[in-house]
Each structure stands twice: as C-alpha cells, then as structure tokens.
Write a protein that holds these residues in place. Structure first.
Motif, short mmCIF file in Angstrom:
data_model
loop_
_atom_site.label_atom_id
_atom_site.label_comp_id
_atom_site.label_asym_id
_atom_site.label_seq_id
_atom_site.Cartn_x
_atom_site.Cartn_y
_atom_site.Cartn_z
N LYS A 1 -23.71 5.56 1.41
CA LYS A 1 -22.38 6.17 1.40
C LYS A 1 -21.75 6.33 2.77
CE LYS A 1 -24.43 10.83 0.88
NZ LYS A 1 -25.82 10.36 0.65
N LYS B 1 -14.89 3.38 -1.51
CA LYS B 1 -14.52 4.78 -1.22
C LYS B 1 -13.03 4.93 -1.00
CE LYS B 1 -17.49 7.50 0.77
NZ LYS B 1 -18.41 8.19 1.69
N TYR C 1 -24.50 5.42 -3.36
CA TYR C 1 -25.02 6.73 -2.98
C TYR C 1 -25.91 6.65 -1.74
CZ TYR C 1 -27.42 11.23 -3.34
OH TYR C 1 -27.94 12.48 -3.08
N VAL D 1 -18.82 -0.66 0.63
CA VAL D 1 -18.77 0.80 0.58
C VAL D 1 -17.41 1.33 1.00
CG1 VAL D 1 -19.71 2.93 1.55
CG2 VAL D 1 -21.26 1.08 0.87
#
Length: 217
Positions: free
Chosen positions: A103, A40, A100, A36
C-alpha cells in the motif's frame, strides 16, 4: 483433469485475447495493469483487469496450462457458475492482498492470472484431496495436499525474501480466496475433510503471524 467446459474456454480465450492486445499495445497494458498508485487514485478496475494481462507468452502459457488441468475438477464438483465465482473471488482477493501489502509502494505493478489460477488449484485440492500431481522434477506422483501446503509455504518464503520477479502475495491471496470460497459453497467439507482443512489453514495462520510480528518484509 484436462477436460474443458465452456466457462473455462471463455476464461482462457479472454486471457489470450487481452494479453496479446497488451503485448502489442503498451498504452493498453499500462492502462489496465495493477498499479498501487493508480488504484489508490480511484482506478479500481485495475484490481480485476490486471488478472487478464501477462508479461509474455511464457507467463500466459504457464497460467493457462495450469488452469486447463485443474478447472474441470472444480467445475465437475461445484458447477460452472460456482467455478466462475471461485475464479473471480480468487483473482480479486489476490489483488487486494497485493494492494494491502504494498500500500505504501506507489510504483508497485503486477499482472497475471496467477491469483485466480492458484485459487482454482486450491479449490481443486480441497474438493479432491486424494488427487495426485505429477511434477516435472519429481518422478513419482505426490498427494495434492502436500503440494498445496508446500506451495503456500514457498509463497511465504518468496514474500519474505522477495524471491524473483513473482507476485507471491497474489498467489497466496488467490489460494486463500479459492480455499474460503470453496468452503462456503461446500460446507459439508467441514464434516468430511476437517483434517485437510486444518492442514491447509496452517500456512495462512503462519502468514498472519509473520505479518503481525513485522517479519514478512
């Protein structure tokens, strides 16, 4: 089930080659796994590349074994190119759902073709709803749609209770990807199998309700 088209052989070969490279080279594995924080930070390729890595040979074998049995159903109904579309969309949607749902967990990692393979499985169920599945622990064949609904419900349970070291959310995202992509590619199913579509939609609606009410985690 069990016939191998060229596109299926290529996908299995890619999974085997890339996974074995990851087994031997942790730097390679770490660079391309789902993470993650790194995604990101801009490393979007991990959403795709993680789907060709596996934690061990058993993980790899189970996914490829499942793909072997159900790929030809989708290929025979949709063709090689559309099968590839189902596979890739399912892989990416599985990764996106994981991203999602996790996140805010920057250290969350995952690998495996489970999302893509589950998408192919659900596409096959939708295209051949009367197909029968033989499971090791059940001595009689069960309808594919019963297995499909049950598997999605188990995935929700696994997501809610964090059962095992399994990316249930990627499984679920992949199933949704295979389900929706197949309906887009074969809209006639709305006329011929509307009840089946409705039945397979129930777990998806349940997942949405649980997430919106904060009861998923």
């Amino acid at each position: 089930m069990g016939n191998l088209s060229l596109v299926t052989i290529v996908i299995i070969a890619a999974n085997v080659i890339i996974s074995f490279k990851g087994f031997k080279d942790y730097g390679f594995f770490d660079t391309y796994k789902f993470n993650v924080g790194r995604i990101k930070a801009g490393e979007k390729l991990r959403l795709f590349s993680s789907g060709f890595l596996h934690v061990d040979t058993a993980h790899l074998f189970f996914n490829m074994f499942t793909l072997y049995f159900f790929a030809d159903v989708v290929v025979s109904r949709l063709g090689n190119f559309n099968f590839l579309v189902v596979y890739i969309v399912s892989l990416v949607l599985g990764s996106l759902l994981s991203l999602y749902l996790h996140k805010n967990e920057y250290h969350y990692t995952a690998v495996g073709a489970s999302g893509a393979v589950t998408g192919v499985l659900y596409s096959a169920i939708l295209l051949e709803p009367n197909m029968r599945l033989f499971l090791f622990f059940i001595p009689i064949p069960i309808p594919a749609y019963i297995f499909g609904i049950g598997y999605l419900l188990y995935s929700i349970y696994g997501m809610k209770n964090q059962v095992g070291n399994i990316g249930h959310d990627a499984h679920f995202g992949g199933a949704i990807g295979g389900f929706l992509t197949t309906l887009i590619l074969r809209p006639v199913l709305f006329q011929t199998d509307l009840l089946m579509i409705a039945l397979l939609t129930i777990p998806i609606i349940l997942l949405y309700i649980l997430y919106k009410t904060g009861k998923l985690h």
